[in-house]
Design a protein around this motif. Structure first.
Motif, PDB file in Angstrom:
ATOM      1  N   ILE A  34       0.437  -0.958  -0.096  1.00 27.45           N
ATOM      2  CA  ILE A  34      -0.147  -0.235  -0.085  1.00 27.45           C
ATOM      3  C   ILE A  34       0.671   1.844   0.208  1.00 27.45           C
ATOM      4  O   ILE A  34       1.080   2.358  -0.445  1.00 27.45           O
ATOM      5  CB  ILE A  34      -0.632  -0.150   1.320  1.00 27.45           C
ATOM      6  CG1 ILE A  34      -1.981  -1.487   1.008  1.00 27.45           C
ATOM      7  CG2 ILE A  34      -1.802   1.220   1.700  1.00 27.45           C
ATOM      8  CD1 ILE A  34      -2.517  -1.592   1.753  1.00 27.45           C
ATOM      9  N   LEU A  35       2.011   1.736   0.685  1.00 33.36           N
ATOM     10  CA  LEU A  35       3.341   2.459   0.729  1.00 33.36           C
ATOM     11  C   LEU A  35       3.614   2.492  -0.596  1.00 33.36           C
ATOM     12  O   LEU A  35       3.571   3.684  -0.909  1.00 33.36           O
ATOM     13  CB  LEU A  35       4.077   1.996   2.095  1.00 33.36           C
ATOM     14  CG  LEU A  35       4.593   3.117   2.381  1.00 33.36           C
ATOM     15  CD1 LEU A  35       4.350   4.334   2.714  1.00 33.36           C
ATOM     16  CD2 LEU A  35       5.948   3.058   3.300  1.00 33.36           C
ATOM     17  N   ALA A  36       4.145   1.505  -1.430  1.00 36.65           N
ATOM     18  CA  ALA A  36       4.885   1.608  -2.662  1.00 36.65           C
ATOM     19  C   ALA A  36       3.694   1.761  -3.508  1.00 36.65           C
ATOM     20  O   ALA A  36       4.181   3.137  -4.525  1.00 36.65           O
ATOM     21  CB  ALA A  36       5.458   0.085  -3.167  1.00 36.65           C
ATOM     22  N   ILE A  40       4.061   5.935  -5.167  1.00 35.81           N
ATOM     23  CA  ILE A  40       4.103   5.495  -7.077  1.00 35.81           C
ATOM     24  C   ILE A  40       3.360   6.877  -7.633  1.00 35.81           C
ATOM     25  O   ILE A  40       3.201   7.773  -8.348  1.00 35.81           O
ATOM     26  CB  ILE A  40       3.806   4.537  -7.288  1.00 35.81           C
ATOM     27  CG1 ILE A  40       5.235   3.997  -7.241  1.00 35.81           C
ATOM     28  CG2 ILE A  40       3.637   4.491  -9.439  1.00 35.81           C
ATOM     29  CD1 ILE A  40       4.556   2.365  -7.309  1.00 35.81           C
ATOM     30  N   LEU A  41       1.821   6.732  -6.739  1.00 35.82           N
ATOM     31  CA  LEU A  41       0.672   7.782  -7.293  1.00 35.82           C
ATOM     32  C   LEU A  41       1.185   9.368  -6.668  1.00 35.82           C
ATOM     33  O   LEU A  41       0.507  10.213  -7.601  1.00 35.82           O
ATOM     34  CB  LEU A  41      -0.861   7.039  -6.308  1.00 35.82           C
ATOM     35  CG  LEU A  41      -1.764   6.532  -6.514  1.00 35.82           C
ATOM     36  CD1 LEU A  41      -2.404   5.586  -5.939  1.00 35.82           C
ATOM     37  CD2 LEU A  41      -2.289   6.097  -8.002  1.00 35.82           C
ATOM     38  N   ALA A  42       2.091   9.320  -5.432  1.00 42.14           N
ATOM     39  CA  ALA A  42       1.825  10.576  -5.623  1.00 42.14           C
ATOM     40  C   ALA A  42       3.456  10.919  -6.621  1.00 42.14           C
ATOM     41  O   ALA A  42       3.519  12.342  -6.803  1.00 42.14           O
ATOM     42  CB  ALA A  42       3.214  10.947  -4.269  1.00 42.14           C
ATOM     43  N   MET A  43       4.176  10.507  -6.837  1.00 38.85           N
ATOM     44  CA  MET A  43       5.412  10.486  -8.221  1.00 38.85           C
ATOM     45  C   MET A  43       4.541  10.698  -9.516  1.00 38.85           C
ATOM     46  O   MET A  43       5.375  11.741 -10.270  1.00 38.85           O
ATOM     47  CB  MET A  43       7.001   9.572  -8.130  1.00 38.85           C
ATOM     48  CG  MET A  43       7.228   9.541  -6.746  1.00 38.85           C
ATOM     49  SD  MET A  43       8.066   7.778  -6.826  1.00 38.85           S
ATOM     50  CE  MET A  43       9.555   7.951  -8.409  1.00 38.85           C
ATOM     51  N   HIS A  58       7.399  18.661  -3.016  1.00 37.28           N
ATOM     52  CA  HIS A  58       7.653  17.229  -3.767  1.00 37.28           C
ATOM     53  C   HIS A  58       7.279  15.849  -3.202  1.00 37.28           C
ATOM     54  O   HIS A  58       6.947  16.213  -1.606  1.00 37.28           O
ATOM     55  CB  HIS A  58       9.537  16.676  -3.758  1.00 37.28           C
ATOM     56  CG  HIS A  58       9.704  18.130  -3.777  1.00 37.28           C
ATOM     57  ND1 HIS A  58      10.384  18.563  -5.287  1.00 37.28           N
ATOM     58  CD2 HIS A  58      10.674  18.973  -3.316  1.00 37.28           C
ATOM     59  CE1 HIS A  58      10.650  19.378  -5.934  1.00 37.28           C
ATOM     60  NE2 HIS A  58      10.805  19.635  -4.787  1.00 37.28           N
ATOM     61  N   TRP A  59       6.969  14.945  -3.393  1.00 38.64           N
ATOM     62  CA  TRP A  59       5.977  13.832  -3.118  1.00 38.64           C
ATOM     63  C   TRP A  59       6.921  12.940  -1.646  1.00 38.64           C
ATOM     64  O   TRP A  59       6.163  12.831  -0.970  1.00 38.64           O
ATOM     65  CB  TRP A  59       6.346  12.659  -4.323  1.00 38.64           C
ATOM     66  CG  TRP A  59       7.457  11.972  -4.921  1.00 38.64           C
ATOM     67  CD1 TRP A  59       7.989  12.783  -5.899  1.00 38.64           C
ATOM     68  CD2 TRP A  59       7.880  10.715  -4.021  1.00 38.64           C
ATOM     69  NE1 TRP A  59       9.074  11.565  -5.803  1.00 38.64           N
ATOM     70  CE2 TRP A  59       9.466  10.910  -5.206  1.00 38.64           C
ATOM     71  CE3 TRP A  59       7.980   9.843  -3.321  1.00 38.64           C
ATOM     72  CZ2 TRP A  59      10.050  10.184  -4.627  1.00 38.64           C
ATOM     73  CZ3 TRP A  59       8.722   8.793  -2.456  1.00 38.64           C
ATOM     74  CH2 TRP A  59       9.946   9.172  -3.427  1.00 38.64           C
ATOM     75  N   TYR A  60       7.997  13.131  -2.046  1.00 37.41           N
ATOM     76  CA  TYR A  60       9.070  12.547  -1.063  1.00 37.41           C
ATOM     77  C   TYR A  60       8.950  13.580   0.603  1.00 37.41           C
ATOM     78  O   TYR A  60       9.178  12.643   1.437  1.00 37.41           O
ATOM     79  CB  TYR A  60      10.900  12.539  -1.449  1.00 37.41           C
ATOM     80  CG  TYR A  60      10.973  13.882  -1.627  1.00 37.41           C
ATOM     81  CD1 TYR A  60      11.579  15.191  -0.690  1.00 37.41           C
ATOM     82  CD2 TYR A  60      11.591  13.944  -3.232  1.00 37.41           C
ATOM     83  CE1 TYR A  60      11.981  15.682  -1.176  1.00 37.41           C
ATOM     84  CE2 TYR A  60      12.203  14.608  -3.111  1.00 37.41           C
ATOM     85  CZ  TYR A  60      12.534  16.134  -2.507  1.00 37.41           C
ATOM     86  OH  TYR A  60      13.285  17.328  -2.444  1.00 37.41           O
ATOM     87  N   GLU A  61       9.033  14.704   0.222  1.00 34.73           N
ATOM     88  CA  GLU A  61       8.528  15.174   1.789  1.00 34.73           C
ATOM     89  C   GLU A  61       7.231  15.069   2.086  1.00 34.73           C
ATOM     90  O   GLU A  61       7.020  14.865   3.907  1.00 34.73           O
ATOM     91  CB  GLU A  61       7.873  16.726   0.972  1.00 34.73           C
ATOM     92  CG  GLU A  61       9.211  17.608   1.307  1.00 34.73           C
ATOM     93  CD  GLU A  61       8.855  18.802   0.751  1.00 34.73           C
ATOM     94  OE1 GLU A  61       8.614  19.343   1.153  1.00 34.73           O
ATOM     95  OE2 GLU A  61       9.014  19.591  -0.453  1.00 34.73           O
ATOM     96  N   PHE A 384      -4.596  12.245   4.732  1.00 33.58           N
ATOM     97  CA  PHE A 384      -4.348  11.124   4.894  1.00 33.58           C
ATOM     98  C   PHE A 384      -5.012  10.260   3.388  1.00 33.58           C
ATOM     99  O   PHE A 384      -5.825   9.902   3.230  1.00 33.58           O
ATOM    100  CB  PHE A 384      -5.789  11.033   5.996  1.00 33.58           C
ATOM    101  CG  PHE A 384      -6.024   9.506   6.359  1.00 33.58           C
ATOM    102  CD1 PHE A 384      -4.387   8.767   7.221  1.00 33.58           C
ATOM    103  CD2 PHE A 384      -6.227   8.222   6.470  1.00 33.58           C
ATOM    104  CE1 PHE A 384      -3.842   7.879   7.589  1.00 33.58           C
ATOM    105  CE2 PHE A 384      -6.337   7.117   6.317  1.00 33.58           C
ATOM    106  CZ  PHE A 384      -5.352   7.052   7.176  1.00 33.58           C
ATOM    107  N   GLY A 385      -3.959   9.603   3.564  1.00 28.23           N
ATOM    108  CA  GLY A 385      -4.574   7.651   1.763  1.00 28.23           C
ATOM    109  C   GLY A 385      -3.475   6.947   1.960  1.00 28.23           C
ATOM    110  O   GLY A 385      -3.058   6.499   2.955  1.00 28.23           O
ATOM    111  N   LEU A 386      -3.162   6.944   0.707  1.00 27.99           N
ATOM    112  CA  LEU A 386      -2.464   5.111   0.609  1.00 27.99           C
ATOM    113  C   LEU A 386      -1.759   5.199   1.193  1.00 27.99           C
ATOM    114  O   LEU A 386      -0.968   4.207   2.194  1.00 27.99           O
ATOM    115  CB  LEU A 386      -2.100   4.762  -0.422  1.00 27.99           C
ATOM    116  CG  LEU A 386      -3.951   4.469  -1.486  1.00 27.99           C
ATOM    117  CD1 LEU A 386      -3.679   4.211  -2.649  1.00 27.99           C
ATOM    118  CD2 LEU A 386      -4.636   3.414  -0.255  1.00 27.99           C
TER     119      LEU A 386
END
Length: 428
Positions: A34-36, A40-43, A58-61, A384-386
């Motif tokens: 789920i985290l992965a 991927i969706l954020a990226m 950025h997504w990594y934040e 709050f998401g995946l």
């Protein structure tokens, strides 16, 4: 051995079965997937955009914010296990003898938590802590911030402000170092008591517990300021140390209760009766109200004074489309639910109610830390998401695995504790 307890198997050990290991590791794997997917969706989902202040998000934040939320939360639950264990000795409590190994087992996460916390700080500090940016301390820079500059020595002493936060890192290392030291000391004395018997270990445990509690009183507050409050560097609250402690404490009590009920359901802990369960229920009920009292007191004082540098913390959360719903989730799960469900005597004695309430409280106080950390790190880019679900499952299942595997290595009951008979006859 005292006569009343001879009917029980005091050498009983918890069998951490292959099936249970598999289900915990499966949960961890599902969380990782789920985290992965969330990453991927954020990226790929176009999350990199400029905020109003010109900062590109950025997504990594968001990933880093989640790492920090779970670091702080599970560190707290772990150290609360050791804290509650120490309280039993300092108070010379007899009722809890049969539960002490459960409390103590939470401490096994502390060394792992220390490595994760210190390691991740060096990796992600610039994205979590605004005060780590050197330009804030440069008087010639347009970004100079006199409030953060005024607090700079608290982070950087004895080095120059804006360089390496030596004082901050020393505190973090010292807190984890001493927490692990005290945990190992209490653990070794407790296990030695099983082998040797007598009262000398009880008195030594009481002495070391008292010393630990004094250190914990200071370190828990300062760690709350360091690891959570300093994210919102302009804001301050004189109640924040108590607030974080109360949130940790309720979550820790709920986790202790769940592990106790789980073991009872598997046929262990014959000595533990509905009176012990009732006492755990009372603790969860009482400290849910205590947490709410601290929450409301902090909110009311800031609302009533209406000082801009204090109120923005709540304004940022209450007026946000992202975070305002979670304020009501937080209050619902952490106050209204336990207050209404656990109000009666019977509810505190029945596993079904306690399992439901304690599970939701653990989730609810995770949301409490989510609300403390995300707005200050991500602004309106949070949510709050995946990614959040996955990270919580990974950390939660890893924590449970460490606790359960270590719980299975020793006796479940402190069989030579001088108050064992009192716990056996516990009745309220």
């Amino acid at each position: 051995m005292a006569h009343g307890t001879t009917n029980y198997n005091l050498d009983q050990k918890f069998d951490f079965t292959a099936a249970l290991k598999k289900s915990i590791l499966m949960t961890l794997a599902i969380g990782a997937v789920i985290l992965a997917v969330g990453i991927i969706l954020a990226m790929t989902g176009g999350h990199e955009h400029a905020e109003g202040d010109g900062h590109a998000f950025h997504w990594y934040e968001r990933l880093f914010a989640n790492i920090w939320i779970n670091n702080v939360y599970f560190t707290g639950i772990s150290v609360i296990g050791v804290f509650f264990f120490a309280i039993q000795y300092a108070a010379q409590a007899g009722w809890s003898v049969a539960l002490k190994r459960i409390m103590l087992s939470f401490g096994y996460w502390l060394p792992i938590a220390g490595v994760l916390m210190i390691g991740s700080f060096f990796l992600i500090n610039h994205d979590i802590f605004h005060w780590t940016h050197s330009y804030l301390f440069d008087k010639s820079s347009p970004e100079f911030d006199y409030i953060i500059d005024g607090k700079g020595s608290y982070f950087y002493w004895p080095l120059e402000k804006g360089t390496f936060p030596l004082f901050f890192v020393i505190r973090m290392v010292l807190f984890f170092g001493f927490w692990v030291f005290f945990f190992n000391k209490l653990k070794s004395l407790s296990y030695e008591e099983d082998l040797q018997g007598g009262t000398q270990y009880f008195f030594r445990l009481r002495k070391w517990s008292a010393i630990f509690l004094i250190f914990f009183a200071v370190s828990s507050s300062v760690s709350a300021w360091d690891w959570v409050l300093s994210i919102d560097t302009h804001w301050f609250s004189t109640m924040f140390g108590w607030y974080v402690f109360s949130s940790w404490f309720v979550a820790g009590l709920s986790a202790i209760t769940l592990v106790t009920l789980f073991l009872k359901g598997k046929g262990y802990l014959e000595m533990v009766n509905e009176n012990h369960i009732h006492d755990l229920g009372k603790f969860v009920f009482a400290f849910s109200i205590f947490w709410t009292y601290i929450w409301f007191s902090q909110f009311l004082l800031i609302y009533y004074a209406n000082i801009p540098e204090e109120t923005f913390y709540f304004v940022e959360r209450l007026q946000s489309d992202v975070y305002s719903p979670f304020i009501f989730v937080n209050l619902g799960l952490n106050f209204f639910l336990p207050f209404l469900v656990l109000m009666t005597r019977d509810a505190k004695r029945h596993g079904i109610f306690l399992k439901l309430v304690c599970s939701l409280i653990i989730l609810g106080h995770w949301f409490d830390f989510f609300l403390m950390i995300q707005p200050g790190t991500l602004g309106q880019n949070g949510g709050f998401g995946l990614m959040e679900i996955g990270m919580l499952l990974v950390y939660g299942s890893a924590f449970v695995f460490v606790v359960m595997s270590n719980l299975s290595k020793r006796n479940l009951i402190a069989k030579n504790h001088p108050m064992l008979e009192e716990s056996y006859h516990h009745h309220i």
